[in-house]
Design a protein around this motif. Structure first.
Motif, mmCIF file in Angstrom:
data_model
loop_
_atom_site.group_PDB
_atom_site.id
_atom_site.type_symbol
_atom_site.label_atom_id
_atom_site.label_comp_id
_atom_site.label_asym_id
_atom_site.label_seq_id
_atom_site.Cartn_x
_atom_site.Cartn_y
_atom_site.Cartn_z
ATOM 1 N N SER A 1 59.809 -31.880 71.536
ATOM 2 C CA SER A 1 60.588 -30.692 71.903
ATOM 3 C C SER A 1 60.939 -29.902 70.645
ATOM 4 C CB SER A 1 61.879 -31.076 72.638
ATOM 5 O OG SER A 1 62.870 -31.470 71.726
ATOM 6 N N GLN A 2 61.109 -28.604 70.818
ATOM 7 C CA GLN A 2 61.473 -27.726 69.701
ATOM 8 C C GLN A 2 62.825 -28.134 69.121
ATOM 9 O OE1 GLN A 2 59.543 -25.404 68.166
ATOM 10 N NE2 GLN A 2 61.223 -25.291 66.700
ATOM 11 N N LYS A 3 63.714 -28.645 69.992
ATOM 12 C CA LYS A 3 65.045 -29.056 69.528
ATOM 13 C C LYS A 3 64.960 -30.159 68.471
ATOM 14 C CE LYS A 3 68.483 -29.820 72.502
ATOM 15 N NZ LYS A 3 69.157 -30.060 73.793
ATOM 16 N N ASP A 4 64.012 -31.080 68.663
ATOM 17 C CA ASP A 4 63.814 -32.158 67.679
ATOM 18 C C ASP A 4 63.363 -31.584 66.347
ATOM 19 O OD1 ASP A 4 64.515 -34.094 69.438
ATOM 20 O OD2 ASP A 4 62.506 -34.887 69.777
ATOM 21 N N ILE A 5 62.440 -30.620 66.422
ATOM 22 C CA ILE A 5 61.910 -29.991 65.201
ATOM 23 C C ILE A 5 63.053 -29.282 64.462
ATOM 24 C CG2 ILE A 5 60.341 -28.207 64.308
ATOM 25 C CD1 ILE A 5 58.881 -30.714 65.370
ATOM 26 N N ASP A 6 63.879 -28.542 65.221
ATOM 27 C CA ASP A 6 65.017 -27.836 64.620
ATOM 28 C C ASP A 6 65.950 -28.821 63.904
ATOM 29 O OD1 ASP A 6 63.935 -25.591 65.723
ATOM 30 O OD2 ASP A 6 65.344 -25.471 67.409
ATOM 31 N N LYS A 7 66.164 -29.980 64.555
ATOM 32 C CA LYS A 7 67.040 -31.001 63.992
ATOM 33 C C LYS A 7 66.492 -31.515 62.658
ATOM 34 C CE LYS A 7 68.568 -33.272 67.753
ATOM 35 N NZ LYS A 7 68.539 -34.392 68.711
ATOM 36 N N LEU A 8 65.187 -31.816 62.648
ATOM 37 C CA LEU A 8 64.551 -32.341 61.428
ATOM 38 C C LEU A 8 64.570 -31.306 60.310
ATOM 39 C CD1 LEU A 8 61.538 -34.291 62.984
ATOM 40 C CD2 LEU A 8 63.529 -35.281 61.863
ATOM 41 N N GLN A 9 64.387 -30.028 60.687
ATOM 42 C CA GLN A 9 64.425 -28.963 59.673
ATOM 43 C C GLN A 9 65.826 -28.819 59.093
ATOM 44 O OE1 GLN A 9 62.598 -25.909 62.096
ATOM 45 N NE2 GLN A 9 60.660 -26.076 61.001
ATOM 46 N N LYS A 10 66.839 -29.030 59.951
ATOM 47 C CA LYS A 10 68.229 -28.942 59.503
ATOM 48 C C LYS A 10 68.544 -30.045 58.481
ATOM 49 C CE LYS A 10 71.823 -29.033 62.443
ATOM 50 N NZ LYS A 10 72.419 -28.754 63.744
ATOM 51 N N PHE A 11 67.960 -31.257 58.719
ATOM 52 C CA PHE A 11 68.168 -32.367 57.782
ATOM 53 C C PHE A 11 67.671 -32.004 56.388
ATOM 54 C CE2 PHE A 11 67.621 -35.668 61.436
ATOM 55 C CZ PHE A 11 68.951 -35.484 61.792
ATOM 56 N N MET A 12 66.623 -31.165 56.331
ATOM 57 C CA MET A 12 65.994 -30.850 55.033
ATOM 58 C C MET A 12 66.711 -29.748 54.264
ATOM 59 S SD MET A 12 61.912 -31.143 55.587
ATOM 60 C CE MET A 12 61.705 -30.273 57.111
ATOM 61 N N LYS A 13 67.600 -29.045 54.957
ATOM 62 C CA LYS A 13 68.224 -27.841 54.399
ATOM 63 C C LYS A 13 68.884 -28.065 53.038
ATOM 64 C CE LYS A 13 71.642 -25.733 56.369
ATOM 65 N NZ LYS A 13 72.440 -26.092 57.435
ATOM 66 N N ASP A 14 69.555 -29.223 52.878
ATOM 67 C CA ASP A 14 70.321 -29.454 51.659
ATOM 68 C C ASP A 14 69.533 -30.170 50.562
ATOM 69 O OD1 ASP A 14 72.509 -28.310 52.942
ATOM 70 O OD2 ASP A 14 73.051 -30.228 53.864
ATOM 71 N N LYS A 15 68.242 -30.428 50.793
ATOM 72 C CA LYS A 15 67.443 -31.147 49.801
ATOM 73 C C LYS A 15 66.975 -30.202 48.703
ATOM 74 C CE LYS A 15 66.026 -34.953 52.715
ATOM 75 N NZ LYS A 15 64.945 -35.755 53.222
ATOM 76 N N PRO A 16 66.603 -30.754 47.529
ATOM 77 C CA PRO A 16 66.076 -29.889 46.458
ATOM 78 C C PRO A 16 64.838 -29.131 46.939
ATOM 79 C CG PRO A 16 66.397 -32.149 45.696
ATOM 80 C CD PRO A 16 66.658 -32.160 47.153
ATOM 81 N N VAL A 17 64.576 -27.974 46.316
ATOM 82 C CA VAL A 17 63.511 -27.083 46.783
ATOM 83 C C VAL A 17 62.162 -27.792 46.918
ATOM 84 C CG1 VAL A 17 62.197 -24.980 46.282
ATOM 85 C CG2 VAL A 17 64.648 -25.010 45.929
ATOM 86 N N SER A 18 61.758 -28.536 45.879
ATOM 87 C CA SER A 18 60.417 -29.163 45.916
ATOM 88 C C SER A 18 60.331 -30.174 47.058
ATOM 89 C CB SER A 18 60.103 -29.848 44.593
ATOM 90 O OG SER A 18 60.998 -30.916 44.378
#
Length: 731
Positions: free
Chosen positions: A340-357
């Protein structure tokens, strides 16, 4: 050489009881025994552990096996001890041991009794352990799960980066065997570079697991779907993967409620509980393990028959490794992933605070998962291409949902030529997202900054639609017209074949992606209750007649007993026990007890008379509704708090709280709201509305307002009085 070969087979037979080696095991073991660095890329179930276990038993000294999974260490040590008939033959050294146990392990190793010592990478880097290992004759070092070395791997662990340095500290010229089941070409390169084994002999088996069936489903009523699937495969072993510990606990609880032998397994549980759970699964006291994706199971169980992903996997490597736990004995193995798109959104949110690379790498890894899930091309072809292996989909033998489904093809010659031409024009410096934006005429900031909106091809693909272009670029990659430069954030490059096509285009057909329908709001508790089939109109009429008759006897309007949606759901699920009736939405324990018996009797007789095969999902029980909000509302109404105050304390609107109160009452819970109603509605008005509902045929607020006069009453007043009426007479 003949002597070594004979010795190999004798040891294989004597120790493990096998007559023959699997695949390239013999060549790998011979290479290690010759003291050469060895790199093994072999799919799960291919027999990787034999590649270091047998040479360790045949070599002088002790082999060190580095593994990140305590569960796997225990599992393999137990097996080796069973084969060898001695507890000293294999040991593990990790944080789960007591001081006394560590002393015993070290004594056995020093005395030369131990042929294999399993060590966690964290334990290996401790100075005291390095000093101890230097005292021993180390035959070779096996680095299991070697993909953990690479940031591009699905399970990067910084401690793995220190392994080479530690090996050098232990001794000179110690041979290394690195093993992994999941490594893209990029990860393979990283492993060899980091372990300084560029001259290693590489053994790469095909990643194809022909006995596994791959399927991706849109995520709707997912817990209900999982219970249904497991019940249809009663007695078979399976694993369900979830993203969070909370979801693991919840799914395991619902499975157990439905009579399925299931247990949760995640890093938050005590080590002893995890070990017990693992043993129960291996001993078949438990059929289903529900586990977090992040926590490696490390269970070598050959007859796992299905692997279900409740949530979208984080990476293709993770997905391949997790699905690889199914059918290791070559028998049936079904792999179902819910998307589901909701799962993808969740995983993308987890990455938000990680370093750029790290974020860039994570985004690319996730994009591969999205492309895999949304594509209509053979799943096996996509999976193997990801690991650098070309596969003809004819060899799938309909062992994936896409190969079984009917497909829509389109003539792709002109569009492929256009896309390849555009990629070349723009200098092969952009990813697929940017190329599609140009073709679709989407004026993003990036398109503008490179002045790509001024290109002749800008917007020329708008009529074809985004689905066609994403299908086309995906298949251009799978069919090697394009390659993706993984080091450069997924930039598309033309291959030799792609350049040749630009010069000499030819007729070609591609498959159009199916659109995965968006999932409903994933309310699993409700999902376990929703209707499961076509409405039985004949039964519905009989239930309405019964409701009318009982309502007349009790001097109540029919809707007080059960509302229409509840009756309709009874006509798809055919509940024939109190417990099953409670699962129908809008019923609950109170109403089932007060009014349920005659309805159950009628349905039971109807099912028998008409020989109805009841849907299996009827008996799906959901965990008791633990909605904190509902409990909070009930407690605060008992304390006589104003509904406005209850709403404000939860950041809700008054209307939202009123709706929740109505749901609670309609499900059979009695609430006394008189303290509040007396404050906001005159006594005369209360009586008038109450009397109206007593004689009304339906519980419609609109009908009530029309009858009572919309100028004299507000919608909220009528709604409040309907709640009072239902609570007092229906519950």
């Amino acid at each position: 050489m003949i002597e070594t070969k004979k010795s190999l087979f004798d040891n294989l037979q004597n120790f493990f009881g096998f007559d023959n080696f699997k695949g390239e095991q013999e060549a790998i073991i011979t290479n290690i025994l010759a003291g050469n660095d060895t790199f093994v890329i072999m799919p799960t179930g291919g027999g990787k552990s034999m590649c270091y276990q047998l040479p360790a038993l045949m070599s002088e000294g002790t082999a060190i096996v580095i593994s990140p999974l305590i569960a796997l260490m225990k599992n393999q040590v137990d097996q080796l001890r069973a084969f060898g008939g001695s507890d000293s033959i294999a040991h593990f050294l990790n944080s789960s041991l007591t001081k006394a146990e560590i002393i015993r392990v070290k004594d056995d190793v020093l005395s030369g009794k131990t042929k294999l010592l399993y060590v966690a990478p964290e334990s290996l880097t401790k100075q005291e352990n390095i000093d101890f290992l230097r005292l021993n004759n180390v035959s070779f070092v096996a680095v299991d799960e070697a993909h953990c070395i690479s940031e591009w791997g699905h399970d990067f662990r910084p401690e793995y980066r220190k392994i080479r340095q530690v090996i050098s500290n232990i001794g000179d010229d110690i041979p290394i065997i690195a093993l992994t089941a999941t490594a893209t070409p990029k990860v393979q390169q990283d492993i060899q570079k980091n372990l300084q084994m560029n001259n290693a002999t590489v053994y790469k088996s095909s990643f194809n697991r022909g006995n596994l069936f791959y399927e991706v489903r849109a995520k709707r009523n997912v817990i209900k779907e999982i219970v249904k699937y497991v019940k249809q495969n009663q007695g078979k072993s399976g694993i369900v993967y979830c993203l969070s510990r909370k979801k693991v606990e919840e799914v395991a609880e619902v499975l157990a409620l439905n009579g399925i032998k299931a247990l949760p397994y995640h890093a938050g549980l005590e080590a002893k509980v995890r070990a017990d759970t693992q043993d129960k699964f291996l001993m078949e006291d438990v059929d289903v393990i529900v586990a977090t994706i992040a926590f490696g199971m490390g269970i070598d169980k050959p007859d796992v028959r299905y692997v279900i992903h409740h949530d979208v996997p984080k990476s293709m490597e993770g997905y391949y490794q997790e699905t690889g736990r199914a059918g290791r004995d070559g028998g049936e193995g079904v792999c179902v992933a819910f998307y589901s798109q909701k799962d993808i959104d969740k995983l993308q949110k987890f990455m938000k605070d990680k370093p750029v690379s790290e974020r860039e790498i994570g985004t690319q890894i996730l994009k591969e998962v999205i492309d895999y899930a949304e594509s209509s091309v053979c799943r096996r072809k996509q999976l193997l291409h990801y690991f650098g292996e070309n596969f003809n989909e004819a060899g799938c033998n309909n062992m994936c949902d896409n190969c079984c489904a009917s497909k829509t093809y389109f003539d792709a010659e002109a569009q492929l030529h256009k896309a390849l031409n555009l990629i070349k024009q723009t200098g092969e410096k952009f990813d697929d997202h940017h190329i599609i934006n140009i073709l679709m005429g989407v004026e993003t900031q990036q398109v503008h900054s490179y002045e790509h909106h001024l290109l002749e091809l800008f917007g020329t693909g708008k009529e074809d639609g985004e689905i066609l272009w994403s299908s086309l670029l995906r298949q251009a990659l799978l069919n090697n017209y394009l390659s993706k430069d993984i080091d450069q954030y997924g930039l598309l490059r033309l291959t030799k074949l792609g350049n040749s096509f630009l010069e000499n285009p030819h007729s070609i057909r591609f498959i159009l992606n199916r659109v995965i329908e968006p999932a409903d709001d994933d309310n699993d508790d409700e999902g376990a209750k929703q209707a499961g089939g076509a409405l039985d109109a004949q039964l519905l009429q009989m239930l309405k007649d019964l409701r009318k008759k009982m309502a007349k006897q009790k001097g109540l309007p029919p809707f007080v007993l059960f509302q229409d949606p509840s009756l309709e759901e009874m006509c798809t699920h055919y509940p024939i026990t109190q417990e099953e009736l409670r699962q129908i939405s809008g019923v609950g324990a109170g109403k089932a007890m007060k009014f349920g018996a005659p309805f159950i009797d009628l349905i039971k007789k109807y099912v028998e008379d008409n020989d109805i095969d009841r849907p299996v999902d009827m008996v799906i029980k959901s965990a008791a509704n633990k909605s904190a909000l509902k409990v909070f509302i009930i407690q605060n109404i008992d304390r006589h708090l104003n509904l406005e105050d209850i709403a404000a304390s939860k950041g809700l609107s008054y209307e939202e709280v009123l709706k929740e109160v109505e749901t609670i009452v309609n499900s059979g819970t009695k609430l006394n709201l008189n303290y509040y109603i007396d404050e906001v509605i005159d006594e005369d008005k209360q009586e008038e509305v109450f009397d109206y509902f007593k004689s009304a045929e339906v519980d419609s607020i609109d009908d009530a307002l029309a009858e009572l006069g919309a100028d004299d009453y507000t919608r909220e007043e009528v709604q409040l009085m309907r709640i009072k009426f239902m609570s007092e007479l229906g519950n």
